[in-house]
Design a protein around this motif. Structure first.
Motif, PDB file in Angstrom:
ATOM      1  N   GLU A 152       1.068  -0.732  -0.190  1.00  0.00           N
ATOM      2  CA  GLU A 152      -0.102   0.056  -0.146  1.00  0.00           C
ATOM      3  C   GLU A 152       0.591   1.509   0.090  1.00  0.00           C
ATOM      4  O   GLU A 152       1.202   2.097  -0.640  1.00  0.00           O
ATOM      5  N   TYR A 153       2.121   1.352   1.003  1.00  0.00           N
ATOM      6  CA  TYR A 153       2.681   2.268   0.870  1.00  0.00           C
ATOM      7  C   TYR A 153       3.289   2.487  -1.033  1.00  0.00           C
ATOM      8  O   TYR A 153       3.393   4.174  -1.077  1.00  0.00           O
ATOM      9  N   ASP A 154       3.733   1.749  -1.329  1.00  0.00           N
ATOM     10  CA  ASP A 154       4.547   2.094  -2.641  1.00  0.00           C
ATOM     11  C   ASP A 154       3.769   2.293  -3.273  1.00  0.00           C
ATOM     12  O   ASP A 154       4.043   2.843  -4.550  1.00  0.00           O
ATOM     13  N   GLN A 155       2.295   1.576  -3.208  1.00  0.00           N
ATOM     14  CA  GLN A 155       1.408   2.169  -4.459  1.00  0.00           C
ATOM     15  C   GLN A 155       1.175   3.597  -4.502  1.00  0.00           C
ATOM     16  O   GLN A 155       1.099   4.159  -5.182  1.00  0.00           O
ATOM     17  N   LYS A 156       0.801   3.997  -3.319  1.00  0.00           N
ATOM     18  CA  LYS A 156       0.894   5.858  -2.855  1.00  0.00           C
ATOM     19  C   LYS A 156       1.573   6.369  -3.634  1.00  0.00           C
ATOM     20  O   LYS A 156       1.248   7.317  -4.481  1.00  0.00           O
ATOM     21  N   ASN A 157       2.657   6.095  -3.427  1.00  0.00           N
ATOM     22  CA  ASN A 157       3.787   6.741  -3.630  1.00  0.00           C
ATOM     23  C   ASN A 157       3.976   6.105  -4.882  1.00  0.00           C
ATOM     24  O   ASN A 157       4.448   8.161  -5.532  1.00  0.00           O
ATOM     25  N   GLU A 158       3.576   5.464  -6.141  1.00  0.00           N
ATOM     26  CA  GLU A 158       3.812   5.201  -7.176  1.00  0.00           C
ATOM     27  C   GLU A 158       3.171   5.997  -8.063  1.00  0.00           C
ATOM     28  O   GLU A 158       2.685   6.785  -8.663  1.00  0.00           O
ATOM     29  N   VAL A 159       1.598   5.714  -7.729  1.00  0.00           N
ATOM     30  CA  VAL A 159       0.233   7.427  -7.927  1.00  0.00           C
ATOM     31  C   VAL A 159       0.956   8.412  -7.020  1.00  0.00           C
ATOM     32  O   VAL A 159       0.630   8.708  -9.028  1.00  0.00           O
ATOM     33  N   TYR A 160       1.433   9.284  -6.395  1.00  0.00           N
ATOM     34  CA  TYR A 160       1.735  10.560  -6.400  1.00  0.00           C
ATOM     35  C   TYR A 160       2.923  10.584  -7.311  1.00  0.00           C
ATOM     36  O   TYR A 160       2.673  12.145  -7.222  1.00  0.00           O
ATOM     37  N   THR A 161       4.309   9.754  -7.637  1.00  0.00           N
ATOM     38  CA  THR A 161       4.734  10.265  -8.261  1.00  0.00           C
ATOM     39  C   THR A 161       4.504  10.491  -9.649  1.00  0.00           C
ATOM     40  O   THR A 161       4.829  11.309 -10.176  1.00  0.00           O
ATOM     41  N   LYS A 162       3.761   9.584 -10.194  1.00  0.00           N
ATOM     42  CA  LYS A 162       2.764   9.576 -11.493  1.00  0.00           C
ATOM     43  C   LYS A 162       2.084  10.564 -11.606  1.00  0.00           C
ATOM     44  O   LYS A 162       2.184  11.523 -12.321  1.00  0.00           O
ATOM     45  N   TYR A 163       1.551  11.131 -10.888  1.00  0.00           N
ATOM     46  CA  TYR A 163       0.577  12.857 -10.368  1.00  0.00           C
ATOM     47  C   TYR A 163       2.017  13.443 -10.336  1.00  0.00           C
ATOM     48  O   TYR A 163       1.547  14.618 -11.293  1.00  0.00           O
ATOM     49  N   GLN A 164       2.201  14.124 -10.014  1.00  0.00           N
ATOM     50  CA  GLN A 164       3.206  15.074  -9.856  1.00  0.00           C
ATOM     51  C   GLN A 164       4.511  14.926 -11.671  1.00  0.00           C
ATOM     52  O   GLN A 164       5.034  16.231 -12.074  1.00  0.00           O
TER      53      GLN A 164
END
Length: 614
Positions: A118-130
């Motif tokens: 979950e931690y990795d996925q949220k970081n991946e999604v947030y990075t994609k947003y940026q």
């Protein structure tokens, strides 16, 4: 299920935890299925020893696990029935404790793994947003984006943790239980498991229904979240137009849509789970009825202990089998959420670094060469064959009517968009060949739409340069003409700003935004109509302070007003994406019917009227 294959990289990353968790599930269930066998032995042993039913013999070990056989061999050496029963009961308790211990380890591995994912996925999604560009954010609502990183990731976590744990638990429990049931009595096992094919058919039809309803629920939840987020952000507008009731009804409609979809799914599950319990009850009935008949007629080696053992096995299977529906629902919802995440993560930003893009130290020479740009969403032609060359250290004003293309010039220079044709050069480098981070880091930009974070005043100013000292923050605030007002706040620079700067006036927000840009000390500075919320007198005072700061820096001031104090090297007047007028203040004033001259004269009349009132 194909959408969930994207999680393979996470499972491989945490393969040790996953493998250990599966092993612990298997061990937990192994010790669990040994208890019914010991119960069978105890009942048969007591029955034979006391001749309760007139049957003889206690030495039969058919269908027992190797460990149970060794336990039986060890405890039957005692002559006391009481001691045998007591020791066997203690062993059953120890088996239960072992099962509980491995269940603890199972959760410590699989559930903890799901939290890491979950931690990795949220970081991946947030990075994609940026990474995504402005066009993407114009096409998607904030509520939908928030729903992906929160609700969708949460549903996927339920799959990577509890759902996997339940699946492994289900498979190991069924395999071990059925194996030992077949070892004990093939005939009785067939009758007991007869309802399972019916269960499989029910699962097949229900799963497809659950999947469709889950997707509808997720879509409805996105709409609901978007509605709520817009209401929170625009609460002042809602109140000023007395539209609370209308917004409530709009929210209520979306909420009703979500409620209906959620209830429809709950109805499916409400039918599903009792059906499973019914089938489990039928299996128990078959065990008692058919097992009893076999026992009475002395067939197939069925004993009282066998019947008790099968009843325990059937009840042992109750939770895993009943959890099939819950697990299927988890998997289907996770698949629907992962599909949304995959679609989002697969989006390639249109604005990205070219292979071989490099960092360049900018000096400040800017050139727009035959640039044309049309906004893809609206089809508006913002710039048409636009040519402009700005030398290092020049102060350029860009003015014109609303929609003439002024802001587009700044957005193309920052590479928030790419030109349809032509080229934008900085120091003779095409900006497409410059690393995006390097380009934007060396340009100070104050946008037309000011945004402040829910943080202290100091941290909002320091956002432009996180390592800046308090003195640098104060100096930037002084140049922006907001230092005096900040000092008047109760906590000064430590004052917390509300969300989007809601606790400040429009002019204060704009000047803090200017200070945030100035603290970067960049070679290129762009101001996009950033003083529209301050009065003309304050504006002139700020421009007077900025004049010294901007000396030697390439400055582009986009405005609807004329700043005579800055002494612009050139003033560019845009009209329908083209340069309509160009020159110094004096040169443009010689065109009496020109846009600039009329703008300047109207502004001067307005200032004179304001001074007369004061």
């Amino acid at each position: 299920m194909k959408h969930l294959s994207a999680l393979g990289k996470y499972f491989w990353k945490y393969r040790v935890r996953l493998g250990a968790g599966i092993l612990f599930v298997a061990l937990s269930n192994y010790f669990n299925v040994l208890s019914p066998q010991l119960m069978r032995f105890i009942i048969n042993y007591v029955d034979a020893s006391l001749s309760l039913t007139g049957r003889q013999g206690t030495g039969e070990t058919k269908g027992y696990a190797i460990l149970v056989k060794k336990i039986i061999a060890a405890i039957t050496g005692y002559n006391s029935i009481t001691r045998v029963v007591l020791i066997a009961s203690i062993i059953i308790l120890l088996l239960a404790l072992l099962r509980g211990f491995f269940m603890f380890l199972m959760r410590q591995t699989i559930i903890v793994m799901s939290r890491h994912i979950e931690y990795d996925q949220k970081n991946e999604v947030y990075t994609k947003y940026q990474q995504l560009d402005s066009r993407f954010f114009k096409a998607h609502t904030t509520g939908d984006l928030m729903n992906r990183i929160a609700e969708d990731v949460s549903r996927v976590r339920i799959f990577t943790g509890p759902a996997i744990m339940y699946v492994v638990n289900l498979l190991t429990t069924i395999v071990l239980s059925v194996f030992f049931m077949l070892q004990s009595s093939v005939e009785l096992t067939i009758y007991v498991l007869a309802p399972l094919p019916v269960l499989a058919v029910i699962i097949y039809f229900v799963n497809s229904n659950i999947h469709k309803k889950s997707e509808k629920i997720q879509a409805a939840l996105s709409d609901l979240t978007t509605n709520a987020q817009e209401s929170y952000s625009g609460i002042r507008v809602i109140k000023s137009f007395v539209q609370e009731k209308a917004m409530y009804h709009f929210f209520a409609r979306n909420s009703e849509k979500y409620r209906q979809n959620a209830i429809a799914l709950a109805r499916v599950e409400a039918v599903y789970f009792p059906s499973i319990q019914l089938l489990i009850g039928i299996s128990t009935l078959f065990t008692i009825m058919i097992g009893g008949l076999y026992y009475i007629s002395h067939e197939h080696g069925v004993t009282l202990g066998t019947i008790v053992e099968f009843i325990v096995y059937v009840n042992m299977l109750t939770f895993p089998v009943s959890a099939i529906g819950l697990t299927a629902s988890m998997i289907q919802r996770a698949a629907a959420s992962q599909k949304r995440l995959n679609e989002f993560l697969d989006i390639e930003p249109e604005i990205k670094n070219k292979p071989g893009a490099r960092s360049v130290e900018l000096e400040g020479n800017v050139q727009f060469g035959d640039v044309s740009f049309t906004y893809p969403d609206t089809g508006i032609k913002a710039l048409q064959r636009f040519d402009l060359k700005i030398r290092k250290g020049e102060k350029i004003a860009i003015t014109g009517r609303t929609g003439s293309g002024k802001t587009t010039v700044a957005q193309l220079l920052l590479r928030l968009f790419d030109a349809d044709s032509g080229a934008v050069l900085v120091d003779e480098h095409n900006i497409k060949d410059i690393d995006l981070y390097s380009l934007r880091e060396q340009i100070s930009y104050v946008p037309q739409d000011v945004f402040l974070f829910s943080d202290t005043v100091e941290n909002n100013i320091r956002f432009g340069k996180p390592e800046a000292s308090r003195d640098a923050v104060i100096a930037a605030a002084a140049i922006a003409g907001v230092a005096g007002e900040i000092n008047g706040f109760e906590k000064g620079y430590d004052t917390l700003i509300g969300e989007r700067g809601v606790t400040l006036s429009g002019g204060q927000k704009q000047r803090i935004s200017i200070a945030r840009a100035l603290i970067k000390q960049s070679a290129i500075v762009i101001f996009d109509d950033c003083l529209s919320a301050v009065d003309a007198k304050t504006e002139q005072e700020i421009m007077g302070r900025l004049n010294e700061f901007l000396s030697g820096r390439t400055s582009i001031i986009i405005t609807h007003r004329v700043f005579s104090l800055l002494g612009f090297d050139r003033i560019i007047v845009l009209d329908e994406g083209k340069i309509a007028e160009q020159g110094t203040h004096e040169e443009l004033m010689k065109i009496p019917e020109g846009f600039y001259a009329r703008l300047y004269n109207r502004q001067q009349m307005g200032i004179e009227e304001e001074d007369a009132e004061n």
